[in-house]
Design a protein around this motif. Sequence first.
Motif, PDB file in Angstrom:
ATOM      1  N   ASP A  59      -5.997   5.796   2.259  1.00 51.09           N
ATOM      2  CA  ASP A  59      -5.120   5.255   1.217  1.00 51.09           C
ATOM      3  C   ASP A  59      -5.511   3.807   0.934  1.00 51.09           C
ATOM      4  O   ASP A  59      -5.414   2.950   1.802  1.00 51.09           O
ATOM      5  N   VAL A  60      -5.966   3.540  -0.295  1.00 49.38           N
ATOM      6  CA  VAL A  60      -6.343   2.169  -0.641  1.00 49.38           C
ATOM      7  C   VAL A  60      -5.156   1.374  -1.185  1.00 49.38           C
ATOM      8  O   VAL A  60      -5.209   0.152  -1.239  1.00 49.38           O
TER       9      VAL A  60
ATOM     10  N   PRO B  48      -3.383   2.209   6.227  1.00 47.14           N
ATOM     11  CA  PRO B  48      -2.658   2.337   7.491  1.00 47.14           C
ATOM     12  C   PRO B  48      -2.195   1.014   8.119  1.00 47.14           C
ATOM     13  O   PRO B  48      -1.066   0.956   8.605  1.00 47.14           O
ATOM     14  N   PRO B  49      -3.005  -0.064   8.105  1.00 46.86           N
ATOM     15  CA  PRO B  49      -2.482  -1.311   8.678  1.00 46.86           C
ATOM     16  C   PRO B  49      -1.249  -1.842   7.926  1.00 46.86           C
ATOM     17  O   PRO B  49      -0.324  -2.379   8.543  1.00 46.86           O
TER      18      PRO B  49
ATOM     19  N   ALA C 213      -6.762  11.976   4.478  1.00 45.39           N
ATOM     20  CA  ALA C 213      -5.836  11.967   3.343  1.00 45.39           C
ATOM     21  C   ALA C 213      -5.866  10.605   2.661  1.00 45.39           C
ATOM     22  O   ALA C 213      -6.257   9.600   3.257  1.00 45.39           O
ATOM     23  N   GLY C 214      -5.438  10.588   1.412  1.00 48.44           N
ATOM     24  CA  GLY C 214      -5.377   9.345   0.651  1.00 48.44           C
ATOM     25  C   GLY C 214      -3.934   8.929   0.410  1.00 48.44           C
ATOM     26  O   GLY C 214      -3.077   9.088   1.279  1.00 48.44           O
ATOM     27  N   HIS C 215      -3.680   8.443  -0.808  1.00 47.04           N
ATOM     28  CA  HIS C 215      -2.354   7.918  -1.140  1.00 47.04           C
ATOM     29  C   HIS C 215      -1.299   9.018  -1.285  1.00 47.04           C
ATOM     30  O   HIS C 215      -0.104   8.745  -1.200  1.00 47.04           O
TER      31      HIS C 215
END
Length: 54
Positions: free
Chosen positions: A6-7, A11-12, A32-34
Amino acid sequence: MAGEGDVNTPPPTAAAYAALFPKAELTVLPGAGHFPWHDDAEGFTGAVDGFLTS
């Protein structure tokens, strides 16, 4: 829950948000992404089901 790729909310960042809530638990779905429910529907429902039944 966060997608590993996910951009928008990586995660951070999701971990920092989760840290604001004493009982929060962060789950990161690999690959997985967003939209983790779309990118990995089985992994998403498994993680949510595991959370709800614990």
